[in-house]
Design an enzyme around this catalytic site. Structure first.
Site, mmCIF file in Angstrom:
data_model
loop_
_atom_site.group_PDB
_atom_site.id
_atom_site.type_symbol
_atom_site.label_atom_id
_atom_site.label_comp_id
_atom_site.label_asym_id
_atom_site.label_seq_id
_atom_site.Cartn_x
_atom_site.Cartn_y
_atom_site.Cartn_z
ATOM 1 N N LYS A 88 0.847 -1.200 0.000
ATOM 2 C CA LYS A 88 0.000 0.000 0.000
ATOM 3 C C LYS A 88 0.881 1.248 0.000
ATOM 4 O O LYS A 88 1.930 1.277 0.655
ATOM 5 C CB LYS A 88 -0.895 -0.029 1.251
ATOM 6 C CG LYS A 88 -1.987 1.046 1.267
ATOM 7 C CD LYS A 88 -2.862 0.952 2.537
ATOM 8 C CE LYS A 88 -3.982 1.979 2.510
ATOM 9 N NZ LYS A 88 -4.813 1.930 3.743
ATOM 10 N N SER A 129 -9.938 2.317 2.735
ATOM 11 C CA SER A 129 -8.953 3.002 1.921
ATOM 12 C C SER A 129 -7.984 2.075 1.212
ATOM 13 O O SER A 129 -7.341 2.478 0.246
ATOM 14 C CB SER A 129 -8.149 3.970 2.800
ATOM 15 O OG SER A 129 -7.322 3.245 3.699
ATOM 16 N N SER A 166 -10.417 0.106 7.001
ATOM 17 C CA SER A 166 -9.768 0.243 5.692
ATOM 18 C C SER A 166 -9.162 -1.029 5.134
ATOM 19 O O SER A 166 -8.763 -1.057 3.968
ATOM 20 C CB SER A 166 -8.686 1.326 5.758
ATOM 21 O OG SER A 166 -9.269 2.598 5.683
#
EC number: 6.3.5.7
Lengths: 493, 504
Positions: A78, A156, A180
């Site tokens: 990420k 997210s 998330s």
């Protein structure tokens, strides 16, 4: 072997150990898949050279008989994780051009365990969002589709979810501040786990809300989550909030035997207007665990309804302070200044250009709730609510509950752009089942458990006792086996 | 042993306004840089004078994802300081973020301790002269990060930032409003600096900004302060102004004096003092408004989520307490009671910890009073002439003690001793060796002195007559004998023999 990118971590590990494939082959398969998946917009910084070097090194270690747990496993990282020498932008324009001179502890732990980094994954800007529509890189698209519309992968960690679901990598790192990891995992039919707060070091992960942020694995199976979590976790003296306790062998805990385990079903998680199929899935999960020998009891977590408002005070408060450092002075984006502009104009223009609307909204909310005269009414009250929420969980665990079963999300994936005109609070409602876990610092996992009527994946969430991820993973493992979720999105990209 | 000598409280400074008399009320916030090699939350060096931006860790520059980790030694230094100020040590304390934007504050917040400081109430006894001192209560001490330095004068269009100082540990030592005049304020800083230097928790270097003070000044009418003391109700006191960043005792006094008169003028004019932050301009000797209460920052303090609360053990605190050095008040009291020094001399000798240590080594020869006279008068005088201080003193305390021992044994006279001192001071040679080699030893052999006296009497019959008539003139003979012996004759012996030979 065909379609090496579709393997799980465990399958790849075993194939590598047996010499049936190589890390280089695995890596090439993933790089190829990534190349063909531009439409998903999951990978935003590609690092094929690094990946190939690491794969060759992994193969050498495998050959030498010195293969750690993640040796040769190609991963996506990420964008929130700082990766040395590789762009790390947290999905924000304000970190444009930023290449850290350091590697986050979690990604370093994975690299030390032999993992291969394929590149950086798209995400909501500064991890603020539930649909991956706030990223400077543009929306991430869910590989699942039911008609011509593009769907959100959730957020997210939407890039991570999309990439794992589309087999662009074997697994990915995510971070979870209010859901998330778990919400996008549920939206894309994969497994996403948030460990106990303090299990993984936050050092080198761009901070959103420090008291809530926690890294975790996003994988194709529960077993993979166990393998990957063990590699990510561990005490880090560089993070004062990381716990100095041993990391157990999570994979060894996966017996699938949950006979006698007590599973709580919290009545407060039955929301008004919740779709019937979510309700049905939850009931199905309850039945599956019961069939596996667990004892199911109804429990009450009375302060649940205050969790979302408390979360949307605490998280923005911390974020408003954490994001103050993005001022254009030392790194990242700096606005062009007009003649006569001073430092105030530099801050204002830089931050106005560098932050997107959702980040600006949260910075303003956070600044407001911390300001003189409002602090007690908002921030302090939210902290008290947080303590009550934690107490709710403590009490049910004290009653002997081993894990709590809830839906992961109040709906399946929705269409990209669908919420564009909606009140932001409607988007925040996506986190309604997940934020309590962050507020209480507990481990939680989302396991794909079925499809809705239209054919989109749905997830169930298990919430575990603090530091007992192994036990929670084993329950998740039993649930996964019972659910038998094997659907994959049809490739259209 | 005494904690401190008995004292009386000084009278508060009273200023006559145009219409009536006023008194001053002053509280201080001293910012003391913690003596530590590394910063409060990073391993970066705290060395002064390094190249700009060379002592900067990633966390100091607030790089994304970087986290603070508390430096245990800085905590120990704060605890040591608290114990030195007889203060309550809080076993539980916590760090908060103070949020504001400035380029030399990379994080956009300073990590400080608003809600739970590490040190609670203590006290300082501020010496105002022998037998007179003011007891000033300490409210709290908290640990916090220093900011960096902005440089605005290197380029007409740009400002520069040096982060070397960013994150260095500071102790903010907050007093109660117990200081009652400009001299007391300066004396408070002097005393604070003295204690910190004794403790080794701050080097006290004010020029480098390692010790600086914010001064809160208000004025009230005589009697109001006593009413405040009775009730602890600030309503009895005037509105205060804070003068920021003072780093000289002289400026502190001048700034307070100016500020008090400014406030008095406003009040006597029927106006109201506005609570605000002011800066002192030493060139113009005035204070100027920096920002008013309305313009004051809203710092949005909240607990720093990157740090766990700081919990320390009583045993650890006890161990630090056991290792505390003797502090100025106790040392001064001991110098008075054990060495029989005057409070004034004891004060001079204990003002600086290095000087006090030096004196104690000299006094090991056994005559504290004589040692004190020599250290204060000869040594300090000589050092001042050379613009040196005790740390660069060229004569060792052992050699200084040797000189005292030579005087006491009668080997040299006080007068010769000054010559020996000068040689030892400039050459580094040992005094005993100097006396031996240079033949400076006092002649106490009465035979040799008698011979010299006989010679002077024989050569000066006329003087002998006069002296016999007027015994006051024997001094002339003593002088002649001393000259003849090169000053080495024991003056007492010469006096006796001259008197005897002259039949007086």
């Amino acid at each position: 072997m065909g379609d090496l990118n579709k393997l799980t971590i465990a399958e790849a590990r075993d194939a590598l150990a047996r010499g049936e494939t190589t890390a280089v082959e695995l890596t090439e398969a993933c790089l190829g898949a990534i190349e063909g998946a531009g439409k998903l917009n999951a990978f935003v910084h590609h690092t094929p050279e690094i990946a190939r070097d690491q794969a060759r090194a992994a193969d050498a270690r495998l050959k030498a008989g010195d293969a750690p747990a993640m040796c040769g496993i190609p991963l996506g990282i990420k964008d929130l994780f700082c990766t040395k020498g590789v762009a790390s932008q947290a999905g924000s324009r304000i970190l444009e051009g930023f290449k850290p001179e350091y590697e986050s502890t979690v990604s370093q732990n994975l690299l030390d365990a032999g993992a291969v980094m394929l590149g950086k994954l798209n995400m909501d800007e500064f991890a603020m969002g539930s649909s991956n529509e706030t990223s400077v890189y543009g929306d991430v698209v869910n590989p699942w589709k039911i008609d011509e519309r593009d769907l959100t992968p959730g957020g997210s960690s939407g890039g991570s979810a999309s990439a794992v679901a589309a087999d662009l990598c074997l697994a990915a790192t995510g971070t979870d501040t209010g859901g998330s990891i778990r919400q996008p995992a549920a939206f894309t039919g994969i497994t996403g786990m948030k460990p106990t707060y303090g299990r993984c070091s936050r050092w080198g992960i761009v901070a959103f809300a420090s008291s809530l942020d926690q890294a975790g694995p996003m994988t194709k199976t529960v077993r993979d989550a166990a393998i990957m979590l063990a590699a990510m976790a561990g005490h880090d003296p560089k993070d004062s909030t990381s716990a100095d306790i041993p990391v157990p062998d999570f994979e060894a805990a996966l017996t699938g035997d949950i006979r006698g385990k007590v599973i709580g079903i919290p009545r407060e998680y039955r929301m008004d207007g919740m779709p019937d199929e979510i309700e049905a899935l939850w009931a199905e999960g309850r039945r599956m665990l019961e069939d596996a020998g667990a004892r199911i009891i109804d429990i009450s977590l009375p302060h649940t309804k205050y969790a979302l408002p408390a979360y949307y005070v605490i998280a923005p408060a911390e974020a408003s302070s954490n994001l103050a450092r993005y001022d254009g002075v030392r790194y990242g984006h700096r606005a062009k200044l007009a003649a006569g502009d001073g430092i105030t104009e530099m801050y204002e223009k830089t931050r106005a250009e560098g932050f997107g609307p959702e980040v600006q909204r949260r910075v303003m909310i956070g600044t407001y709730v911390l300001s003189a005269g409002f602090y007690d009414a908002y921030y302090n009250r939210a902290r008290k609510v947080r303590a009550l929420i934690k107490r709710d969980f403590d009490e049910v665990f004290d009653q002997g509950v081993d894990a709590i079963l809830t839906p992961a999300t109040p709906s399946a994936a929705f269409g990209l752009g669908e919420m564009a005109e909606a009140d932001p609070v409607r988007m925040y409602l996506n986190d309604v089942f997940t934020v309590t876990v962050n507020l209480a610092g507990l481990p939680g996992i989302s396991v794909p458990a079925g499809l809705d009527a239209k054919g989109l994946p749905l997830g169930l969430q298990l919430i575990g006792r603090p530091w007992e991820e192994a036990d929670m993973l084993n329950t998740a493992y039993a649930l996964e086996a019972a659910a038998g979720f094997v659907s994959k999105p049809a490739k259209w990209w | 042993m005494l904690d401190h000598l008995a004292f009386e409280t000084p009278k508060p400074t009273r200023i006559a306004g145009a219409k009536e008399d006023w008194e001053l009320v002053i509280g201080m916030e001293v910012h003391a840089q913690v003596a530590s090699n590394a910063k409060l939350f990073s391993g970066a060096s705290t060395a002064f004078g390094a190249e700009p931006n060379s002592n900067v860790a990633f966390v100091d520059a607030a790089m994304p994802g970087m986290l603070p980790v508390i430096n245990e030694f800085c905590v120990e230094q704060a605890v040591r300081t608290g114990l030195g100020l007889k203060a309550r040590i809080n076993l539980f304390s916590a760090f908060d973020r103070k949020n504001y934007f400035y380029p030399d504050l990379p994080q956009g917040y300073q990590i400080s301790q608003l809600y739970h400081p590490i040190v609670g109430e203590g006290e300082v006894i501020v010496d105002m002269g022998p037998g007179v001192a003011r007891r000033v209560r300490i409210e709290r001490i908290h640990l916090e990060q220093d900011a960096g330095k902005s440089v605005h004068d290197m380029d007409p269009n740009m400002s520069f930032v040096d982060l070397n100082r960013t994150g260095v540990a500071l102790m903010e030592i907050v007093s109660r409003p117990d200081i009652r005049g400009p001299e007391e304020a300066a004396a408070y800083v002097v005393k604070m600096r003295q204690i910190l230097r004794y403790l080794g928790t701050c080097d006290g270097n004010m020029q480098n900004g390692n010790l600086r003070a914010d001064v809160n000044v208000s004025v009230c009418r005589p009697g109001d302060y006593e009413r405040y003391q009775e009730t602890q109700d600030f309503a009895h006191l005037g509105t205060r102004c804070e003068i920021k960043n003072m780093n000289s005792m002289r400026f502190i006094q001048a700034a307070i004096d100016y500020e008090a008169r400014r406030q008095i003028a406003i009040l006597e004019d029927g106006g109201e003092v506005v609570q605000e932050t002011r800066l002192y301009d030493p060139d113009k000797n005035e204070t100027r408004s920096m920002r008013s209460k309305e313009e004051a920052h809203d710092y949005r303090y909240f607990p720093c989520p990157d740090l766990l609360p700081l919990e320390i053990e009583q045993d650890w605190v006890d161990a630090i307490e056991a290792s505390l050095p003797e502090l100025p008040d106790a040392k001064k009291a001991r110098f008075v009671t054990v060495f029989g020094l005057s409070e004034y001399d004891a004060g001079v000798l204990t003002a600086d910890v290095e000087a006090a240590h030096y004196f104690e080594k000299v006094a090991e020869v056994g005559d504290g009073k004589l040692a004190a006279n020599w250290v204060i008068n000869e040594l300090f005088g000589r050092l001042k002439k050379d613009d040196r201080d005790i740390t660069t003193c060229p004569i060792s305390p052992e050699h200084m003690g040797e000189i005292i021992a030579l005087i006491k044994s009668g080997d040299i006279s006080g007068k010769i001793a000054k010559d020996v001192f000068e040689i030892a001071y400039t050459s580094g040679r040992a005094p005993a060796e100097i006396v031996e080699t240079e033949g400076m030893k006092q002649v106490t052999d009465t035979g040799a002195i008698e011979a010299a006296v006989d010679a002077v009497i024989a050569d000066n019959p006329a003087q002998v007559e006069k002296a016999r008539a007027n015994p006051k003139l024997t001094g002339w003979f003593v002088g002649q004998v001393m000259r003849a012996t090169g000053g080495k004759a024991n003056p007492k012996a010469v006096n006796e023999i001259v008197a005897a030979k002259l039949g007086l």
